[in-house]
Design a protein around this motif. Sequence first.
Motif, short mmCIF file in Angstrom:
data_model
loop_
_atom_site.label_atom_id
_atom_site.label_comp_id
_atom_site.label_asym_id
_atom_site.label_seq_id
_atom_site.Cartn_x
_atom_site.Cartn_y
_atom_site.Cartn_z
N VAL A 123 2.33 -12.32 5.02
CA VAL A 123 3.07 -11.26 5.71
C VAL A 123 3.73 -10.37 4.66
O VAL A 123 4.27 -10.86 3.66
CB VAL A 123 4.15 -11.85 6.65
N ASP A 124 3.66 -9.06 4.88
CA ASP A 124 4.47 -8.15 4.08
C ASP A 124 5.07 -7.10 5.01
O ASP A 124 4.58 -6.88 6.12
CB ASP A 124 3.67 -7.50 2.95
N TYR A 125 6.15 -6.44 4.57
CA TYR A 125 6.84 -5.51 5.47
C TYR A 125 7.61 -4.46 4.67
O TYR A 125 7.91 -4.63 3.48
CB TYR A 125 7.79 -6.25 6.41
N VAL A 126 7.91 -3.37 5.37
CA VAL A 126 8.83 -2.33 4.91
C VAL A 126 9.80 -2.08 6.05
O VAL A 126 9.39 -1.91 7.20
CB VAL A 126 8.09 -1.03 4.55
N ALA A 127 11.10 -2.07 5.75
CA ALA A 127 12.11 -1.85 6.78
C ALA A 127 13.23 -1.00 6.21
O ALA A 127 13.50 -1.04 5.00
CB ALA A 127 12.67 -3.18 7.30
N SER A 147 2.79 -6.28 8.21
CA SER A 147 1.38 -6.62 8.28
C SER A 147 1.21 -8.13 8.20
O SER A 147 1.87 -8.80 7.38
CB SER A 147 0.60 -5.96 7.14
N TYR A 148 0.33 -8.65 9.03
CA TYR A 148 0.02 -10.08 9.05
C TYR A 148 -1.45 -10.23 8.72
O TYR A 148 -2.33 -9.65 9.37
CB TYR A 148 0.33 -10.66 10.43
N TYR A 149 -1.76 -11.02 7.68
CA TYR A 149 -3.13 -11.20 7.20
C TYR A 149 -3.70 -12.46 7.83
O TYR A 149 -3.28 -13.58 7.52
CB TYR A 149 -3.15 -11.28 5.68
N MET A 150 -4.66 -12.26 8.71
CA MET A 150 -5.26 -13.36 9.46
C MET A 150 -6.56 -13.77 8.77
O MET A 150 -7.65 -13.29 9.12
CB MET A 150 -5.51 -12.93 10.90
N TRP A 185 -9.20 -10.15 8.33
CA TRP A 185 -8.47 -9.49 9.42
C TRP A 185 -7.04 -9.21 9.00
O TRP A 185 -6.40 -10.02 8.34
CB TRP A 185 -8.47 -10.37 10.68
N GLN A 186 -6.54 -8.04 9.41
CA GLN A 186 -5.15 -7.67 9.15
C GLN A 186 -4.59 -6.95 10.37
O GLN A 186 -5.19 -6.00 10.88
CB GLN A 186 -5.05 -6.75 7.92
N LEU A 187 -3.43 -7.38 10.84
CA LEU A 187 -2.75 -6.77 11.99
C LEU A 187 -1.43 -6.17 11.51
O LEU A 187 -0.62 -6.86 10.89
CB LEU A 187 -2.49 -7.81 13.08
N THR A 188 -1.22 -4.89 11.81
CA THR A 188 -0.01 -4.19 11.38
C THR A 188 0.71 -3.64 12.60
O THR A 188 0.11 -2.97 13.44
CB THR A 188 -0.35 -3.04 10.42
#
Length: 631
Positions: free
Chosen positions: A334-338, A390-393, A397-400
Amino acid sequence: MLEEVLVTAQKRVENVQDIPLTINVVDGELIDLFAVRTTMDLANEVPGLIVQHTPQNLAQVTIRGLGTGSASESLEQSVGLFIDGVWSGRIRDFQTALFDLERVEVIKGTQTTLLGKNTSLGALSVVARRPAQSLSGYLQADYETEFGSAYATGAIDIPTAFGNYRLAFNEVDEAGYVDNGTTGEEVPQREQTTLRIGAEYGVGTNGLLYLSYQYDDLRILGDVFQPDRDALGFMAAMDPGADIGVDRTKNAFTRYSGHGDADDEQDSRRALINYEHRFGPYTLTSITGWSDYDNERITDTDFLSVDYLTSTFSSEYEQFSQELRVASPLGGAVDYVAGLYYHDSELDYANVTDSAFPPPFTLGPFPVDSASRKTYFQESRLWSVFAQGSYYMGERWQLTLGLRYSDEDKDAVWGRERLRVGSALAAVLADLLAPVVEPTSLNREEDNLDGSINLQYEIGSRTTTYLSWASGSKSGGFTNDVALPDEAEFETERADTTEVGFKTTLAGGAGMINGALFHTEIEDFQVVSFIGTGFLTSTVPARSQGLELETHWRVSPDLQLGASITYADAEEEESGDRLPYAPEWSASVRLGYVYPWASAGLAWKVDGNLNYRDDQFQQRGETAPDDALAL
């Protein structure tokens, strides 16, 4: 191999091929080679982007056929302009000079999750060159031979023990290409001087501070707008010597300017504080932006040699913004920007309209002979919180997912006073068309929740496919181009964009092909139309759908080829009419060749661009479009 193209469209430095968005990148080299000096020049290089100026020198900006009308200065753009990461989406900001740039990113589709305020239909991100770590510089001068225009730009890097500095300048002395037979001037004449200083400092071992300040002084003398046709003979009756038809000559005059031509003067300033600090694998970024401009302009609104109708405009604008965000490390599941965003701005606007139609030029029995002054003051305050993760499955596969919540408050004061009236009958007509209005307070509070979802799938190591949906808003507000303040408020514009696309690298990195199909729906699309006595802002349901294709190839170490094309079917949903500034087809083809001259330590370079756009309408209800254009 093709060079890697790095962008910051998603608040990180990423390879453009890894981002599931349609992004056209115009690099600094192309900007220098093809004299891209304004956003209007930029639009000539990017299919699907239109930037066109109006008689008031305001910008009409559309991406994929969608964008906000330009007539009312109180309207904000739904195609956002960002300068070094700071939102600058007022209409007059599109007059900014493009010089000494690293690149311009044209980001298409709804982008409100990360980019922020008013990017429901896309964004332009302008990135200036930063100071280098060695003493270096350049000077470029251009002279245009047919009319005698001159241009100069340059920069110098100065590294010191206490930070690195970059000084850059841009000078424009542009001659006119249309002869105004009434004043004897060749118009429009554009003079613009822009200075920028940037400074970069290391702060400890983990911090980097970048400061910049830019000053711009602009004057445009005259304009090229002419009456295209006079089907009813009305203009010929007012001015028997009227020059009807668009060509290289015109006859226009206004007594409001000492020289008789339209005039536009603006000076602007902008400052930036950008600080990045690494806390272990995390990066904290703070971006503080401030800008203001003062503008005075005169428009010969009748475009005739007789002095019947003139408008003057005065506007002062100031804004402050602050963004704080944190970015997680890359490489995990998982990675993120907030982050948080705050914006505060003030617009002080005045418009004088002076009509002096002597008899027999009347509307019925009423002579048009009066002058009025309209005033408008607006203060806006906005804060928002945003996050995208983003979650790397697995490996492919990648879901953002992204969300942004915004709360905005706008306070305005709208009024009109009578400056002059010719007679009692003229007063009756003036009270009907431009009634006196005591300063009236207006207020609008709203909150919006915007979001996006993106699913990526990698086919091997060279191809990425994606399916995305984004919902974005441009806040409602007030227009100053109505007869009464009761009619000024308009609703929030909400756009939903669905896009399916692919990005692939071929021939071991020597080529790439990107493609996308898109569909955008807008509930309350803001359209501005000229109705003879003023501008009308309407909200209508609209949509745009079509495709984007882009390819680049390094055929050999010395030869590069590229092409891109956009098809956009943009129309009002209820009537089926094509929207203004919405050409269906636009395309660009580029060739670059370098021939080494080894014995001299030099090289010959040949670069060529062919840019095309289809025909387009200027506003709603038109039946005769502008012809197609190839450059």
